[in-house]
Design a protein around this motif. Structure first.
Motif, PDB file in Angstrom:
ATOM      1  N   VAL A   1       2.081 -10.476  -1.474  1.00  0.00           N
ATOM      2  CA  VAL A   1       0.989 -11.251  -0.852  1.00  0.00           C
ATOM      3  C   VAL A   1      -0.182 -10.116  -0.541  1.00  0.00           C
ATOM      4  CG1 VAL A   1       0.153 -12.173   1.136  1.00  0.00           C
ATOM      5  CG2 VAL A   1       2.045 -13.046   0.052  1.00  0.00           C
ATOM      6  N   VAL A   2       0.411  -8.907  -0.140  1.00  0.00           N
ATOM      7  CA  VAL A   2      -0.778  -7.917   0.244  1.00  0.00           C
ATOM      8  C   VAL A   2      -1.313  -7.411  -0.959  1.00  0.00           C
ATOM      9  CG1 VAL A   2      -0.722  -5.195   0.743  1.00  0.00           C
ATOM     10  CG2 VAL A   2       0.709  -7.009   2.171  1.00  0.00           C
TER      11      VAL A   2
ATOM     12  N   GLN B   1      12.575  -3.862   6.247  1.00  0.00           N
ATOM     13  CA  GLN B   1      11.554  -4.626   5.717  1.00  0.00           C
ATOM     14  C   GLN B   1      10.367  -4.190   5.764  1.00  0.00           C
ATOM     15  OE1 GLN B   1      11.638  -8.396   7.634  1.00  0.00           O
ATOM     16  NE2 GLN B   1       9.506  -9.123   6.895  1.00  0.00           N
ATOM     17  N   PRO B   2       9.755  -3.456   6.891  1.00  0.00           N
ATOM     18  CA  PRO B   2       8.727  -2.451   6.649  1.00  0.00           C
ATOM     19  C   PRO B   2       8.766  -1.394   5.652  1.00  0.00           C
ATOM     20  CG  PRO B   2       9.642  -2.806   9.136  1.00  0.00           C
ATOM     21  CD  PRO B   2      10.468  -3.223   8.023  1.00  0.00           C
ATOM     22  N   PHE B   3       9.866  -0.818   5.440  1.00  0.00           N
ATOM     23  CA  PHE B   3       9.868   0.216   4.458  1.00  0.00           C
ATOM     24  C   PHE B   3       9.750  -0.550   3.038  1.00  0.00           C
ATOM     25  CE2 PHE B   3      12.401   2.334   1.025  1.00  0.00           C
ATOM     26  CZ  PHE B   3      11.782   3.595   1.329  1.00  0.00           C
ATOM     27  N   VAL B   4      10.299  -1.666   2.788  1.00  0.00           N
ATOM     28  CA  VAL B   4      10.064  -2.345   1.392  1.00  0.00           C
ATOM     29  C   VAL B   4       8.719  -2.744   1.386  1.00  0.00           C
ATOM     30  CG1 VAL B   4      10.614  -4.356   0.287  1.00  0.00           C
ATOM     31  CG2 VAL B   4      12.405  -3.158   1.271  1.00  0.00           C
ATOM     32  N   VAL B   5       7.931  -3.160   2.283  1.00  0.00           N
ATOM     33  CA  VAL B   5       6.636  -3.374   2.442  1.00  0.00           C
ATOM     34  C   VAL B   5       5.641  -2.490   1.967  1.00  0.00           C
ATOM     35  CG1 VAL B   5       4.682  -4.218   3.552  1.00  0.00           C
ATOM     36  CG2 VAL B   5       6.519  -5.492   4.003  1.00  0.00           C
ATOM     37  N   ALA B   6       6.033  -1.211   2.756  1.00  0.00           N
ATOM     38  CA  ALA B   6       5.256   0.009   2.411  1.00  0.00           C
ATOM     39  C   ALA B   6       5.550   0.665   1.165  1.00  0.00           C
ATOM     40  CB  ALA B   6       5.541   1.235   3.637  1.00  0.00           C
ATOM     41  N   ALA B   7       6.930   0.805   0.604  1.00  0.00           N
ATOM     42  CA  ALA B   7       7.184   1.374  -0.613  1.00  0.00           C
ATOM     43  C   ALA B   7       6.838   0.571  -1.725  1.00  0.00           C
ATOM     44  CB  ALA B   7       8.810   1.441  -0.612  1.00  0.00           C
ATOM     45  N   VAL B   8       6.587  -0.786  -1.940  1.00  0.00           N
ATOM     46  CA  VAL B   8       6.337  -1.596  -2.810  1.00  0.00           C
ATOM     47  C   VAL B   8       4.875  -1.390  -3.096  1.00  0.00           C
ATOM     48  CG1 VAL B   8       5.873  -3.973  -3.871  1.00  0.00           C
ATOM     49  CG2 VAL B   8       8.370  -3.166  -3.016  1.00  0.00           C
TER      50      VAL B   8
ATOM     51  N   VAL C   1       3.247   0.402  -6.371  1.00  0.00           N
ATOM     52  CA  VAL C   1       2.242  -0.461  -7.233  1.00  0.00           C
ATOM     53  C   VAL C   1       0.609  -0.238  -7.274  1.00  0.00           C
ATOM     54  CG1 VAL C   1       1.142  -2.807  -7.393  1.00  0.00           C
ATOM     55  CG2 VAL C   1       3.500  -2.506  -7.118  1.00  0.00           C
ATOM     56  N   THR C   2       0.284   0.557  -5.919  1.00  0.00           N
ATOM     57  CA  THR C   2      -1.013   1.066  -5.791  1.00  0.00           C
ATOM     58  C   THR C   2      -1.053   2.632  -6.590  1.00  0.00           C
ATOM     59  OG1 THR C   2      -1.394   0.204  -3.534  1.00  0.00           O
ATOM     60  CG2 THR C   2      -2.901   2.040  -4.254  1.00  0.00           C
ATOM     61  N   LEU C   3      -0.012   3.260  -6.589  1.00  0.00           N
ATOM     62  CA  LEU C   3       0.063   4.618  -7.313  1.00  0.00           C
ATOM     63  C   LEU C   3      -0.080   4.395  -8.828  1.00  0.00           C
ATOM     64  CD1 LEU C   3       0.153   7.579  -7.366  1.00  0.00           C
ATOM     65  CD2 LEU C   3       2.747   7.460  -7.365  1.00  0.00           C
TER      66      LEU C   3
ATOM     67  N   ASP D   1      -1.143   1.743 -10.235  1.00  0.00           N
ATOM     68  CA  ASP D   1      -2.574   1.090 -10.634  1.00  0.00           C
ATOM     69  C   ASP D   1      -3.371   2.278 -10.869  1.00  0.00           C
ATOM     70  OD1 ASP D   1      -4.383  -0.767 -11.134  1.00  0.00           O
ATOM     71  OD2 ASP D   1      -5.024  -0.590  -8.941  1.00  0.00           O
ATOM     72  N   VAL D   2      -3.491   3.107  -9.728  1.00  0.00           N
ATOM     73  CA  VAL D   2      -4.398   4.333 -10.074  1.00  0.00           C
ATOM     74  C   VAL D   2      -4.096   5.210 -11.159  1.00  0.00           C
ATOM     75  CG1 VAL D   2      -5.120   6.686  -8.643  1.00  0.00           C
ATOM     76  CG2 VAL D   2      -4.922   4.489  -7.520  1.00  0.00           C
ATOM     77  N   LEU D   3      -2.889   5.464 -11.524  1.00  0.00           N
ATOM     78  CA  LEU D   3      -2.854   6.303 -12.627  1.00  0.00           C
ATOM     79  C   LEU D   3      -2.955   5.739 -14.041  1.00  0.00           C
ATOM     80  CD1 LEU D   3       0.901   7.984 -11.610  1.00  0.00           C
ATOM     81  CD2 LEU D   3      -1.199   8.950 -11.644  1.00  0.00           C
ATOM     82  N   VAL D   4      -2.935   4.536 -14.271  1.00  0.00           N
ATOM     83  CA  VAL D   4      -3.080   3.917 -15.193  1.00  0.00           C
ATOM     84  C   VAL D   4      -4.808   3.889 -15.269  1.00  0.00           C
ATOM     85  CG1 VAL D   4      -3.278   1.351 -16.243  1.00  0.00           C
ATOM     86  CG2 VAL D   4      -1.339   2.148 -15.410  1.00  0.00           C
ATOM     87  N   ARG D   5      -5.420   3.674 -14.440  1.00  0.00           N
ATOM     88  CA  ARG D   5      -6.680   3.897 -14.470  1.00  0.00           C
ATOM     89  C   ARG D   5      -7.434   5.114 -14.732  1.00  0.00           C
ATOM     90  NH1 ARG D   5      -9.312   0.332  -9.107  1.00  0.00           N
ATOM     91  NH2 ARG D   5      -8.283  -1.532  -9.542  1.00  0.00           N
ATOM     92  N   TRP D   6      -6.939   6.120 -14.184  1.00  0.00           N
ATOM     93  CA  TRP D   6      -7.102   7.421 -14.189  1.00  0.00           C
ATOM     94  C   TRP D   6      -6.641   7.849 -15.770  1.00  0.00           C
ATOM     95  CZ3 TRP D   6      -3.417  11.836 -14.268  1.00  0.00           C
ATOM     96  CH2 TRP D   6      -4.021  13.136 -14.257  1.00  0.00           C
ATOM     97  N   THR D   7      -5.927   7.389 -16.404  1.00  0.00           N
ATOM     98  CA  THR D   7      -5.312   7.608 -17.758  1.00  0.00           C
ATOM     99  C   THR D   7      -6.396   7.125 -18.546  1.00  0.00           C
ATOM    100  OG1 THR D   7      -3.811   6.120 -17.843  1.00  0.00           O
ATOM    101  CG2 THR D   7      -2.879   8.498 -17.425  1.00  0.00           C
ATOM    102  N   ARG D   8      -6.918   5.936 -18.455  1.00  0.00           N
ATOM    103  CA  ARG D   8      -7.797   5.211 -19.306  1.00  0.00           C
ATOM    104  C   ARG D   8      -9.304   5.397 -19.248  1.00  0.00           C
ATOM    105  NH1 ARG D   8      -5.486  -0.825 -18.978  1.00  0.00           N
ATOM    106  NH2 ARG D   8      -3.353  -0.473 -19.905  1.00  0.00           N
ATOM    107  N   THR D   9      -9.763   6.347 -18.035  1.00  0.00           N
ATOM    108  CA  THR D   9     -11.025   6.737 -17.752  1.00  0.00           C
ATOM    109  C   THR D   9     -11.236   7.722 -18.891  1.00  0.00           C
ATOM    110  OG1 THR D   9     -10.706   6.453 -15.800  1.00  0.00           O
ATOM    111  CG2 THR D   9     -12.501   7.810 -16.388  1.00  0.00           C
TER     112      THR D   9
END
Length: 161
Positions: A82-83, A137-144, A148-150, A152-160
């Motif tokens: 959801v986040v 539960q908080p760890f799963v939220v933070a880790a996921v 996923v954010t990392l 996404d950033v790596l994919v954007r960085w390699t495509r730039t």
């Protein structure tokens, strides 16, 4: 009556609504998880503790804490999705609300399961042995969200270019 936003601060109603839903939705889910956890572990099945059913003082608490961790981890995974899908405008606000809701949910689940009566007279009560399980539960939220954010950033960085 609604208070106006502070000067220079832009209101994001969608993010506020998502944060409130994550906070209180996980709390309600925590009550349900506590009921499910209690019903699964008050009379442990062979699926939880092995065949034949062993309810010794060492195996049963580990199985009980493991079931709690799996159940709260699944709720944390849903909250992380959801986040990731809804927190475009104010990601930090939604993420903090998700973490607070996850901790509240875990504590409510542990409290609900522990407050209910044991299965029979002389049966062990359903309670956590390793209280660090409330942090799953908080760890799963933070880790996921972080993973996923990392990615996404790596994919954007390699495509730039």
């Amino acid at each position: 009556m609604r208070r106006p936003a502070a000067p220079g601060v832009r209101e994001v109603p969608g993010a506020r609504r998502t944060g409130v839903v994550l906070l209180f939705g996980q709390a309600v889910a925590g009550l349900l998880v506590g009921l499910v956890w209690w019903s699964l572990t008050r009379r442990p099945a062979a699926l939880l503790v092995g065949e034949p059913v062993v309810t010794s003082s060492t195996v049963y608490p580990m199985a009980r804490d493991g079931v709690f961790s799996v159940l709260t981890g699944l709720v944390g995974l849903v909250a992380a999705v959801v986040v990731l899908r809804r927190a475009r405008r104010a990601p930090v606000t939604v993420f903090v609300a998700a973490l607070a809701g996850a901790l509240a949910s875990s504590l409510l689940a542990a409290g609900t399961g522990s407050a209910l009566p044991p299965a029979a007279a002389g049966a062990g009560e359903v309670t956590l042995t390793a209280w660090v399980a409330v942090l799953v539960q908080p760890f799963v939220v933070a880790a996921v969200v972080a993973l996923v954010t990392l990615c996404d950033v790596l994919v954007r960085w390699t495509r730039t270019p």
